[in-house]
Structures are given as structure tokens and as C-alpha cells.
Design an enzyme around this catalytic site. Sequence first.
Site, short mmCIF file in Angstrom:
data_model
loop_
_atom_site.label_atom_id
_atom_site.label_comp_id
_atom_site.label_asym_id
_atom_site.label_seq_id
_atom_site.Cartn_x
_atom_site.Cartn_y
_atom_site.Cartn_z
N ASP A 8 0.89 -1.17 0.00
CA ASP A 8 0.00 0.00 0.00
C ASP A 8 0.92 1.22 0.00
OD1 ASP A 8 -1.64 2.12 0.63
OD2 ASP A 8 -2.22 1.37 2.61
N LYS A 70 2.98 11.21 -3.55
CA LYS A 70 1.85 10.58 -4.24
C LYS A 70 0.89 11.62 -4.83
CE LYS A 70 -1.70 7.14 -3.17
NZ LYS A 70 -2.05 6.14 -2.15
N GLU A 171 -7.23 0.80 -4.10
CA GLU A 171 -7.16 0.68 -2.64
C GLU A 171 -8.47 0.20 -2.01
OE1 GLU A 171 -5.56 4.53 -1.73
OE2 GLU A 171 -3.62 3.98 -2.58
N ASP A 193 -12.83 5.35 1.79
CA ASP A 193 -11.38 5.35 2.01
C ASP A 193 -10.84 6.79 2.01
OD1 ASP A 193 -8.65 5.05 1.92
OD2 ASP A 193 -8.61 3.75 0.16
#
Length: 611
Positions: A8, A70, A171, A193
Site C-alpha cells: 500500500d 503521491k 485501494e 477510504d
Amino acid sequence: MGTVIGIDLGTTFSCVAYVKEGVPTVIPNKGGYKTTPSIVAYTESGKRLVGHVAKRQAITNAEHTVFAAKRLIGRRWGSDVVERIAASVPYKLVAGPNNDVCVELRGRVYAIPEISSQVLQEMKLIAEAHLNENVTQAVITVPAYFNDNQRQATRDAGTIAGMEVLRIINEPTAAALAYGFGKGLNKRAAVYDLGGGTFDISILDIKGEDFKVIATAGDSFLGGEDFDARLVDYLNQRFMSEHGTDLKKDPIALQRLKEAAEKAKCDLSTLAEVEVSLPFIATKGKGEALHMRYVVTRAEFESLVEDLIDKTLKICQKALQVAGVLKASVNDVLLVGGQTRTPRVQFKVKEFFGIEPSKRVHPDEAVALGAAIQGHSMASRKAEVTLLDVTPQSLGIMIAGGYVTTIIEKNTAVPTRRGHIFTTVKDNQTQVKIIILQGEGEKAEENELLGEFILDGLREGPRGSVEIEVIFSIDADGIVSVSARDTKTGLQQAITVTARSGLTDEEIRRMAEENRDYLLETKSGDEFDRLSHGVCEMLDEIEKVRPSVEKALTGDKEFAKDVLTKADTLKARAKKAVESKDLDGVIAVNEPLQRTLNMFRSLTKGGGGKQ
Ligand code: AMP
């Protein structure tokens, strides 16, 4: 086949897992932590630091410490988002050769996938140390709402880290896998999420080991960092009205404030109020020390972020609409991502769906566990799970007038392919240019440019007589590819791709080689030596500045006694840990020591405070 790991790759933290004798298991790093900061730094001597060690020195080396890479991966230089980020981070962003985003650290330019690869490599090393074997294959997760460029760039980062990326999975889908794997469920689940930098909602139908996503929606620029930013602004405003000093103008003060705000936010998940205490955060006039000591209540914090939470719920509504399902049909809601620990987030999600969110998934670990399950399933001969995902955004091409015609609608199950016929519009036309876009905007400029494709060397003939069928494919990773053929001759048509923002194969190869070399050099290094060296450096500096600190504190005797006693106790603990070669002790003392040093530095930087 060796072990396939699941990673992850988070905005703020990353996590790695594998399947151990049928049980998905998170691999802790050497410090015993199950997550590792997604932070990369370069020291003055050019040494690369990744993870906790990079985080600890972030305050004093802010310009050469990259966090939240990211948010930048797969983005195009010059876009609004990149401009916004460039204005808010202490490290320097520069344009890359492929119109991509790069970062300049210690005079060297790194592509963002290169930085992410260094985090991935660290996760690979953590797994290798634990498993005692070389790890060469991984499944990596991305936010469901990531577009093709962002996915492609994440895959490149995996390759640069020296791994074969077996699959890129979303994810929330991974979290649902972790939740449902091996339980024989028959449910409709919504995965909410909210991580450090991104928000995703996915709605899935789970039947036994079949996981089918029916809709997904999200915002790849909405997450915990925005919550932190609200608190930073609020505290800074209070400080400005009290002292007239803007802490944002001082990079060290700002970094301290950011860390304190994040800590306060996390503490407010369990406490009704917290005190944000930043001694010597600034100086005034002739060097008078200014301290921040503000109490923030949970209610105050909630009012600062209420609209951000509402924004996520609007996106949930959109996902339900697109899926054509009613809220009432959702049997379970899973909360994933560290930011879902905020009670107000949990309350509002519960209120929205009308059910209590499930406590069966671990918000920080579920995604890596799901990736490990998928990796294990792909590596084993019989597929253990079937994953059917959807494409989060529509794929289209630019047509006359700058408009877009959609080729593949968002929420179409992937893998998928669609053909589109192009006809020549001029006699003996030998070229056609196709501009591929992703997004929902009607106009081309409102969408993400994936690339320009030129069909070369078309058969000559009167206009309209040459038809080319272009096939747009999206694979199971959500990555787009294009091929074309002459419908009459059946011949494959040459395609040249331009204006892609990603790295070339050659660049990826070079970066992978550099990473390999770096690893060979550093693998011989011992973790304890590395950390204790840093601790000793900090102890030296604390010792050196102590007299100036004492002097600066003469005006506030009680406070001075408290600060200096605490610092001395800490010094003794650190010395003992180093002398007794206690790795855990060195790890434990590192962060408080860094905080003390930062406080001492703030004080002495201002010329010794109140004289
Ligand atoms: P992730 O990307 O899932 O690792 O989520 C990271 C985000 O979760 C960061 O913005 C953290 O500040 C936030 N976070 C972690 N722990 C907590 C907590 N206890 N309460 C509120 N937010 C948290």
C-alpha cells in the site's frame, strides 16, 4: 516462485504485507512499526534517507525532504494542482523532460516515480529482511480514482524499485478483499477510504471469493493533509492576531506547526481537547522568544473540517447514483485510511448510510493485506479470488471544436476494449492525429491528456476511402493502450505516442540500475550504526547550544528548569541506549531528541531569545 508482496503506497505512510500459510499478514519494519512514512530525504552529504529516519529530520532539512509525493505522481507540469502543491511545499519542484513533475534535491533532479520507487524499495527491503529471501514481485495499490497517467507512473515506480508489478489494484477494492477473503460472504459493501491525500468510495458486490466493483468515485486531491492544513491556518491566524507574526514565513516554524497540527488532529480523535504547545516558535523585536500554547477543542476542529467531510459524502452520493443502487441496499460500510479515525468522519458516514460502519477492517493495514491476497492468488496455480473492477473515469478523444467524444464510459468493468473508426478527410491523407483524454469534461481542456497518437503511413486513396479502426483498451490495472488497423487490408497501423507525461523505457532502466547500485552500497550498512550516529550528532548539538538556551531562558526561571531537566533526562536515556547498543532504545529516543533539538534551535536562532 518466491513470495509476492502487497504494498500500500500511501500518501503519508506505506505498508507491506504477504500471505503466510494462508493468512494475510502485515510485515513490520525494523523499528517494529507496521507502517513506514512515505518520506524520502537527501542529507547534506548526499545520503538518501527513507521512512522514519527521513521523517525525523524533516524539520531541519525541509528543503530536501519529500513528503506526499503521491499527490504529484503522474501529474503534468503546469497543471493547477501542481502549481498549488509547488506553492505549499518546502522542496523545489521543477519541470521534467517529459512535461512531468520533478523535484530538485541537493542539486540533482529526480522524477516523482523515482522518489516513490525509493519508498517502494524500502518496503521491499522490509519484506526481504523479514522473509529472508529476495522479493521480486509485488501487487501495488493506487487510489481508485487515479487516472491512467497516475497508474502508469506508479507501475514505473515499482519497476524502478526492482520489482515486477504483477498488478495495480485499487485501494478500496483491496480493502474489500481483506475484509471478505475466505469468509464466504454474500454482501454489498461500500468502502469509504479517506487517506492522507486522497478520497475514494467504491461499492462492491461480494459473493464468496468473487469481488465485483459496481461503482467508484473519488477525489485524488482530498485527504488528511487538507484537514491538517485547516488546523495549521487556524493556529497561525490565532498566533498572528496575538503576536502579528506569520509563522508561514519561517520554514522551520511552519514545519513544526504542521507536525504539531497533525498530532493535535490525531489526538483529538480520542480526546475532547488538546493543547498545542510549541515553545520558541518565533522571536520578536530584539529576539524576544514567542511560544504557542493554544487549547483546541474537538468541536473547534470539527467546525474547521466539516465542509471537507461533506464533500466526501457528496462523492458517495454520486457513486450510488452511478451504480444505480439505493443506500439501503448497502449491507456493510468499511472505513479505510487513517483519516477515518476522526470521530466526526465516522459519525457522518454512519448518518449518511444509516448503518454502523464495520470494525472488521484495520484502517491502516487492510489495503496492503488485500494487495497481498491478490498477489498470492495470482502466484498460486488456482485463482483464489476473482476481482472485477471498473474504470473510474471516462476515456475519450478530442473532436472538432475542442470537444470530447467518449469512447469508454466511466464505471465500465475492466479489462475492456472498444473500437472507433477514423476515416480520412483529405485525398491521399497519410496521417491522423488522435488526442486521448480522460475525465468527464465536455471540453478537451477540462480533462486529463493521456497522450497524442499519430497514425502514420496511411494507405493513399480518395478521402473517405481509408478507414482505420482504433482499439482503445483498458487492462485490469486500469492502464490504457491503443492499437489501430486498416479495416480493408487488416494491416496493423503504426502509432507514435507523443505528449505522454511518463518516463521513457530507457529512463526507467537507468533509474532502476541506479537504485540497484545504491542498494548494494547501503545494504552493508547496519541499522543500529546508522541510527546511533544520528543520535550522537543530535546529542553533540544539544550540548553545544545548551549554554545559549540557558541564557535565553533567564527571564522564565520555572519554565527554564522544566525544559532543561527534561532535556537532560532525555540525553541520559539516549546515551544509555547508544552505549548499551539497544536498537529499540535508540529508535524510541530519536523523535523526542529531535523535537528538543528543534526547540533549542528555534531559540538560539533568534539570537538567544530574551536577553
Ligand atoms: P493513510 O494515507 O491511510 O496512511 O492516512 C494517513 C492520514 O490519516 C494522515 O493524514 C494522518 O494524519 C491521518 N490519521 C492517522 N491517524 C489518525 C488519527 N488517530 N486521527 C485522525 N487522523 C489520523
